[in-house]
Design an enzyme around this catalytic site. Structure first.
Site, PDB file in Angstrom:
ATOM      1  N   GLY A  93      -0.110  -4.189  10.309  1.00  0.00           N
ATOM      2  CA  GLY A  93      -0.234  -3.013   9.462  1.00  0.00           C
ATOM      3  C   GLY A  93      -1.210  -2.004  10.037  1.00  0.00           C
ATOM      4  O   GLY A  93      -1.863  -2.257  11.058  1.00  0.00           O
ATOM      5  N   PHE A  94      -1.310  -0.871   9.381  1.00  0.00           N
ATOM      6  CA  PHE A  94      -2.175   0.217   9.843  1.00  0.00           C
ATOM      7  C   PHE A  94      -3.630  -0.246   9.983  1.00  0.00           C
ATOM      8  O   PHE A  94      -4.211  -0.209  11.076  1.00  0.00           O
ATOM      9  CB  PHE A  94      -2.051   1.375   8.852  1.00  0.00           C
ATOM     10  CG  PHE A  94      -3.035   2.490   9.023  1.00  0.00           C
ATOM     11  CD1 PHE A  94      -3.432   2.933  10.273  1.00  0.00           C
ATOM     12  CD2 PHE A  94      -3.568   3.116   7.906  1.00  0.00           C
ATOM     13  CE1 PHE A  94      -4.345   3.977  10.417  1.00  0.00           C
ATOM     14  CE2 PHE A  94      -4.472   4.156   8.027  1.00  0.00           C
ATOM     15  CZ  PHE A  94      -4.863   4.585   9.283  1.00  0.00           C
ATOM     16  N   TYR A 152       0.515  -1.703  -8.963  1.00  0.00           N
ATOM     17  CA  TYR A 152      -0.177  -1.966  -7.691  1.00  0.00           C
ATOM     18  C   TYR A 152      -1.661  -2.200  -7.943  1.00  0.00           C
ATOM     19  O   TYR A 152      -2.235  -3.212  -7.507  1.00  0.00           O
ATOM     20  CB  TYR A 152       0.025  -0.794  -6.730  1.00  0.00           C
ATOM     21  CG  TYR A 152      -0.968  -0.763  -5.594  1.00  0.00           C
ATOM     22  CD1 TYR A 152      -0.974  -1.753  -4.613  1.00  0.00           C
ATOM     23  CD2 TYR A 152      -1.921   0.255  -5.497  1.00  0.00           C
ATOM     24  CE1 TYR A 152      -1.892  -1.735  -3.578  1.00  0.00           C
ATOM     25  CE2 TYR A 152      -2.836   0.281  -4.457  1.00  0.00           C
ATOM     26  CZ  TYR A 152      -2.819  -0.709  -3.504  1.00  0.00           C
ATOM     27  OH  TYR A 152      -3.737  -0.693  -2.482  1.00  0.00           O
ATOM     28  N   LYS A 166      -4.097  -5.709  -7.531  1.00  0.00           N
ATOM     29  CA  LYS A 166      -5.302  -5.775  -6.696  1.00  0.00           C
ATOM     30  C   LYS A 166      -6.525  -6.162  -7.520  1.00  0.00           C
ATOM     31  O   LYS A 166      -7.381  -6.932  -7.063  1.00  0.00           O
ATOM     32  CB  LYS A 166      -5.525  -4.444  -5.981  1.00  0.00           C
ATOM     33  CG  LYS A 166      -4.401  -4.032  -5.048  1.00  0.00           C
ATOM     34  CD  LYS A 166      -4.140  -5.062  -3.960  1.00  0.00           C
ATOM     35  CE  LYS A 166      -5.079  -4.907  -2.790  1.00  0.00           C
ATOM     36  NZ  LYS A 166      -4.708  -5.821  -1.670  1.00  0.00           N
TER      37      LYS A 166
END
Length: 340
Positions: free
Chosen positions: A14-15, A156, A160
């Protein structure tokens, strides 16, 4: 002889995972990466990042979803990592409205598999990515880690926040040192195509209008990816320690009174108007943006702003990259990568 530490990094292609792995490899770690190479955005971008990491002899990778039963347990047993940086997650506020089950599986089940694996083969320190979205409907700024965060505005964000609570319970029960870091709108080269900077740059180069939500009345604490990685690297060597008495916890510290667990913001501490970010892209591209003003999207918040005092007190570091400099670096990368 200096001991070679082993780091396990989830979401390695991932980034943020890519740059985190690069930094750990540079610092002499042996890095075990995990990434499913999901198609949430262009998998080719992830494969290119992974190919670059595989040029390092000290890097290896497993391309499977972290929620695969037993996968992480086997990796922990085989490699006994000293450090774990958990970045794998289904990201994106808006996508969580359309496909919430993917967030349940990756963010909740995946984190459970990670915590269970750590329970039986405890690392010295686990660092788990959370998000500024966890602050939800809070309007008091800047956001401090000691604030209540009970009203998440997207699924989302809810997942988290739930992983923070899950990790706290494991830290308490099994004495696992855990740092949860809440990051704020990370950007930079190799960034995610679903983020505003990437989408705006692509649209402007294609002569298309950009969609500007909330009629442009948005502020974000844009954090350059190198700054985030520097903060994570320093936090690795600052694991939380269980205190003997709850009153020993400083009022400005998010350290748990009953577990070696804390939350740390990683942000630039300098919120930027969305219009100023667009102006930085215009300057870097030499193109004037045509703006399509739109209402606020469900699940979004109008502003984010990090208080980074705890990060500074723990590590001596605060992110500082200016938005114009960071955007310019991204645009340079974008032009080179896509040969525009």
């Amino acid at each position: 002889m200096t001991e070679t530490r082993t780091a396990l990094v989830t979401g390695a292609a991932g980034f943020i995972g890519y740059f985190t792995c690069l930094r750990l490899l540079k610092d002499g770690f042996r890095v075990i990466g995990i990434d499913s190479l999901s198609d949430y955005y262009d998998p080719e971008l992830k494969r290119r990042r992974q190919q670059a990491l595989l040029q390092h002899q000290s890097f290896s990778v497993v391309n499977e979803p972290i929620e695969t039963p037993g996968l992480l347990a086997d990796l922990f047993a085989k490699h006994t990592p000293d450090i774990v940086v958990h970045l794998a997650a289904q990201a994106g506020v808006r996508y969580s409205i359309d496909n919430p089950r993917s967030y349940l599986e990756s963010n909740l089940v995946g984190t459970f598999e990670l915590l269970e694996a750590a329970r039986w083969n405890p690392p010295r320190h686990m660092l788990l990515a959370s998000t500024s979205s966890a602050y939800g409907a809070n309007t008091e700024m800047p956001y401090r880690e000691t604030m209540k965060a009970d009203h998440q505005m997207s699924f989302y964000a809810a997942t988290k926040k739930a992983t923070e609570a899950m990790a706290h319970s494991y830290a308490h029960l099994y004495d696992l040192p855990v740092t949860m870091f809440r990051f704020f709108t990370v950007y930079g080269p190799w960034g995610r195509p679903d983020m505003a900077l990437f989408k705006f740059t692509k649209a402007m180069l294609n002569g298309e209008a950009i969609d500007v939500y909330n009629n442009g009345e948005m502020m974000r604490d844009f954090t350059y990816v190198d700054d985030l990685v520097e903060a994570v690297r320093r936090l690795i060597d600052a694991p939380p320690i269980r205190v003997d008495r709850p009153q020993d916890v400083d009022a400005n510290d998010s350290l748990s009174p009953v577990a070696p667990w804390r939350i740390v913001n990683i942000g630039n501490s300098q919120p930027v108007q969305l219009g100023d970010m667009i102006a930085a892209i215009e300057e870097a591209l030499g193109i004037k943006a045509e703006r399509n003003l739109m209402p606020m999207q469900p699940g979004d918040v109008p502003a984010t702003w990090a208080d980074a005092e705890l990060l500074q007190s723990l590590t001596g570091y605060v992110p500082r990259t200016d938005i114009r400099e960071g955007v310019s670096r991204f645009v340079t990368w974008y032009r080179d990568y896509y040969r525009t």
